[in-house]
Design a protein around this motif. Sequence first.
Motif, PDB file in Angstrom:
ATOM      1  N   ILE A  15       0.825  -1.211   0.000  1.00 38.35           N
ATOM      2  CA  ILE A  15       0.000   0.000   0.000  1.00 38.35           C
ATOM      3  C   ILE A  15       0.861   1.263   0.000  1.00 38.35           C
ATOM      4  O   ILE A  15       0.923   1.994  -0.984  1.00 38.35           O
ATOM      5  N   ASP A  16       1.550   1.525   1.099  1.00 38.55           N
ATOM      6  CA  ASP A  16       2.294   2.779   1.247  1.00 38.55           C
ATOM      7  C   ASP A  16       3.550   2.762   0.387  1.00 38.55           C
ATOM      8  O   ASP A  16       4.402   1.890   0.532  1.00 38.55           O
ATOM      9  N   GLY A  17       3.651   3.733  -0.517  1.00 39.25           N
ATOM     10  CA  GLY A  17       4.786   3.787  -1.414  1.00 39.25           C
ATOM     11  C   GLY A  17       4.606   2.950  -2.665  1.00 39.25           C
ATOM     12  O   GLY A  17       5.485   2.946  -3.535  1.00 39.25           O
ATOM     13  N   THR A  18       3.467   2.260  -2.767  1.00 35.66           N
ATOM     14  CA  THR A  18       3.154   1.469  -3.957  1.00 35.66           C
ATOM     15  C   THR A  18       1.825   1.933  -4.553  1.00 35.66           C
ATOM     16  O   THR A  18       1.766   2.402  -5.675  1.00 35.66           O
ATOM     17  N   LEU A  19       0.755   1.819  -3.778  1.00 35.61           N
ATOM     18  CA  LEU A  19      -0.538   2.369  -4.187  1.00 35.61           C
ATOM     19  C   LEU A  19      -0.661   3.838  -3.807  1.00 35.61           C
ATOM     20  O   LEU A  19      -1.305   4.618  -4.519  1.00 35.61           O
ATOM     21  N   LEU A  20      -0.071   4.210  -2.672  1.00 37.50           N
ATOM     22  CA  LEU A  20      -0.208   5.564  -2.138  1.00 37.50           C
ATOM     23  C   LEU A  20       1.127   6.304  -2.202  1.00 37.50           C
ATOM     24  O   LEU A  20       2.165   5.751  -1.837  1.00 37.50           O
ATOM     25  N   LYS A  21       1.071   7.569  -2.617  1.00 35.04           N
ATOM     26  CA  LYS A  21       2.278   8.385  -2.728  1.00 35.04           C
ATOM     27  C   LYS A  21       2.649   8.984  -1.371  1.00 35.04           C
ATOM     28  O   LYS A  21       1.781   9.302  -0.560  1.00 35.04           O
ATOM     29  N   TRP A  22       3.934   9.155  -1.171  1.00 33.74           N
ATOM     30  CA  TRP A  22       4.434   9.709   0.089  1.00 33.74           C
ATOM     31  C   TRP A  22       4.208  11.215   0.182  1.00 33.74           C
ATOM     32  O   TRP A  22       4.304  11.930  -0.813  1.00 33.74           O
ATOM     33  N   VAL A  23       3.881  11.664   1.386  1.00 35.59           N
ATOM     34  CA  VAL A  23       3.904  13.094   1.694  1.00 35.59           C
ATOM     35  C   VAL A  23       5.348  13.421   2.055  1.00 35.59           C
ATOM     36  O   VAL A  23       5.865  12.928   3.064  1.00 35.59           O
ATOM     37  N   GLN A  24       6.018  14.195   1.237  1.00 36.97           N
ATOM     38  CA  GLN A  24       7.450  14.412   1.398  1.00 36.97           C
ATOM     39  C   GLN A  24       7.794  14.935   2.788  1.00 36.97           C
ATOM     40  O   GLN A  24       7.225  15.922   3.265  1.00 36.97           O
ATOM     41  N   THR A  29       1.731   8.717   4.056  1.00 38.65           N
ATOM     42  CA  THR A  29       1.317   8.784   2.662  1.00 38.65           C
ATOM     43  C   THR A  29      -0.013   9.506   2.525  1.00 38.65           C
ATOM     44  O   THR A  29      -0.825   9.532   3.447  1.00 38.65           O
ATOM     45  N   HIS A  30      -0.228  10.065   1.334  1.00 34.57           N
ATOM     46  CA  HIS A  30      -1.546  10.584   0.983  1.00 34.57           C
ATOM     47  C   HIS A  30      -2.527   9.407   0.988  1.00 34.57           C
ATOM     48  O   HIS A  30      -2.216   8.341   0.458  1.00 34.57           O
ATOM     49  N   GLU A  31      -3.699   9.591   1.535  1.00 34.50           N
ATOM     50  CA  GLU A  31      -4.638   8.477   1.650  1.00 34.50           C
ATOM     51  C   GLU A  31      -5.583   8.394   0.455  1.00 34.50           C
ATOM     52  O   GLU A  31      -6.727   7.946   0.582  1.00 34.50           O
ATOM     53  N   ILE A  32      -5.127   8.828  -0.692  1.00 38.25           N
ATOM     54  CA  ILE A  32      -5.913   8.761  -1.915  1.00 38.25           C
ATOM     55  C   ILE A  32      -5.126   7.974  -2.960  1.00 38.25           C
ATOM     56  O   ILE A  32      -3.978   8.308  -3.257  1.00 38.25           O
ATOM     57  N   SER A 135       3.329   3.309  24.016  1.00 40.55           N
ATOM     58  CA  SER A 135       4.008   3.694  25.254  1.00 40.55           C
ATOM     59  C   SER A 135       4.005   5.210  25.433  1.00 40.55           C
ATOM     60  O   SER A 135       4.064   5.718  26.556  1.00 40.55           O
ATOM     61  N   ALA A 136       3.940   5.939  24.324  1.00 43.26           N
ATOM     62  CA  ALA A 136       3.852   7.406  24.299  1.00 43.26           C
ATOM     63  C   ALA A 136       3.406   7.781  22.896  1.00 43.26           C
ATOM     64  O   ALA A 136       3.523   6.975  21.962  1.00 43.26           O
ATOM     65  N   PRO A 137       2.882   8.991  22.693  1.00 46.56           N
ATOM     66  CA  PRO A 137       2.385   9.367  21.365  1.00 46.56           C
ATOM     67  C   PRO A 137       3.465   9.308  20.283  1.00 46.56           C
ATOM     68  O   PRO A 137       4.593   9.716  20.497  1.00 46.56           O
ATOM     69  N   PHE A 138       3.091   8.794  19.118  1.00 43.08           N
ATOM     70  CA  PHE A 138       3.947   8.762  17.939  1.00 43.08           C
ATOM     71  C   PHE A 138       3.828  10.098  17.197  1.00 43.08           C
ATOM     72  O   PHE A 138       2.870  10.844  17.402  1.00 43.08           O
ATOM     73  N   PRO A 139       4.790  10.400  16.301  1.00 40.06           N
ATOM     74  CA  PRO A 139       4.635  11.587  15.457  1.00 40.06           C
ATOM     75  C   PRO A 139       3.313  11.560  14.697  1.00 40.06           C
ATOM     76  O   PRO A 139       2.841  10.483  14.303  1.00 40.06           O
ATOM     77  N   ASP A 140       2.729  12.724  14.507  1.00 44.87           N
ATOM     78  CA  ASP A 140       1.419  12.829  13.850  1.00 44.87           C
ATOM     79  C   ASP A 140       1.418  12.119  12.494  1.00 44.87           C
ATOM     80  O   ASP A 140       2.347  12.277  11.695  1.00 44.87           O
ATOM     81  N   GLY A 141       0.354  11.342  12.266  1.00 42.98           N
ATOM     82  CA  GLY A 141       0.148  10.712  10.973  1.00 42.98           C
ATOM     83  C   GLY A 141       0.855   9.398  10.763  1.00 42.98           C
ATOM     84  O   GLY A 141       0.655   8.744   9.733  1.00 42.98           O
ATOM     85  N   GLU A 142       1.684   8.956  11.720  1.00 40.60           N
ATOM     86  CA  GLU A 142       2.444   7.724  11.491  1.00 40.60           C
ATOM     87  C   GLU A 142       1.669   6.462  11.845  1.00 40.60           C
ATOM     88  O   GLU A 142       2.000   5.384  11.342  1.00 40.60           O
ATOM     89  N   LEU A 143       0.660   6.563  12.685  1.00 42.17           N
ATOM     90  CA  LEU A 143      -0.171   5.421  13.025  1.00 42.17           C
ATOM     91  C   LEU A 143      -1.616   5.740  12.677  1.00 42.17           C
ATOM     92  O   LEU A 143      -2.096   6.830  12.947  1.00 42.17           O
ATOM     93  N   GLY A 144      -2.320   4.784  12.112  1.00 35.76           N
ATOM     94  CA  GLY A 144      -3.723   5.004  11.779  1.00 35.76           C
ATOM     95  C   GLY A 144      -4.624   4.671  12.951  1.00 35.76           C
ATOM     96  O   GLY A 144      -4.297   3.843  13.799  1.00 35.76           O
ATOM     97  N   GLY A 145      -5.771   5.324  13.010  1.00 38.04           N
ATOM     98  CA  GLY A 145      -6.747   5.038  14.053  1.00 38.04           C
ATOM     99  C   GLY A 145      -6.425   5.722  15.365  1.00 38.04           C
ATOM    100  O   GLY A 145      -5.543   6.582  15.466  1.00 38.04           O
ATOM    101  N   GLU A 146      -7.123   5.313  16.404  1.00 34.59           N
ATOM    102  CA  GLU A 146      -6.950   5.885  17.737  1.00 34.59           C
ATOM    103  C   GLU A 146      -5.687   5.338  18.391  1.00 34.59           C
ATOM    104  O   GLU A 146      -5.308   4.181  18.180  1.00 34.59           O
ATOM    105  N   THR A 147      -5.006   6.171  19.184  1.00 32.63           N
ATOM    106  CA  THR A 147      -3.865   5.694  19.967  1.00 32.63           C
ATOM    107  C   THR A 147      -4.198   5.814  21.452  1.00 32.63           C
ATOM    108  O   THR A 147      -4.739   6.832  21.886  1.00 32.63           O
TER     109      THR A 147
END
Length: 278
Positions: A15-24, A29-32, A135-147
């Motif tokens: 998916i990421d980097g194959t179907l979806l392009k990276w946000v530089q 990745t862009h979710e489109i 264990s602590a919040p990840f950088p924004d956008g790196e994990l999907g869903g609720e943390t």
Amino acid sequence: MPNGAWQPKLVALDIDGTLLKWVQGAGKTHEIVPDAVRDAVHRAMAAGTHIVLASGRAPHSMTAIAEQLGLRDPLTPDGRLWIVASNGSVLVRHPPMEIVHEETFDAAPAVHAVLERHPDALVAIEERGVGYRVSAPFPDGELGGETIVTQLEDLVSAPVSRVIIRDPKATAEDFLTMAADLGLHGTDYVVGWTAWLDLSPVGVSKASGLRYVADELGIGAEDVLAIGDGRNDIEMLTWAGRGVAMGQAVQEVHDAADHVTGPVDEDGAAVELDRWFA
């Protein structure tokens, strides 16, 4: 290596980097899915080929992409799609989402070994259908869903299917060196584009998940086309009859592949699919 008359019976897509392009520069990745890629995937489906999504993502994040693509499998009696999630640890049918098979392991020794080297690293465990316990919040956008912030010992107190370890202060090269030094006995591991480490049960990978699915569908590896861009794709690119690396992948992924297509920013997955499903 397939010849010109060959056509895959199963197409496995990262998916990421194959179907979806990276946000530089954002680690996400862009979710489109681009129109060219979506259209190429639908041409493959229309030709009578099974489409299987294979990603390090959790199942709930992958079903969202399947819905965006409008994926169904007309070759199965119920039209449900096979999904290889969590780097092969979790196998899913969709819709509705059903866990068909799951591999788990005791992650505590490996997690503690990594944290001795990177004490400020972040740890995440999938909370199925919701998101992740962290264990602590990840950088924004790196994990999907609720943390859900959780004590480390509670995170690894029971067997899990996958662990993510992330150190925003380190590099991918730091993690590659550390993992090689530690050996991480009792687990398999993959280092991502950044200082991101995926831990999984020994012998479990996208390839093992795809092998399970292919067996269920009565398809041999020689009739599988797999496309991916990450180190977690190496096993499936090697296993498939034709393994194709995205153009922006690192050299070790290129080396594992039978062919290198264009980068994700140039719709390389569509270019490869159109070779067989023009």
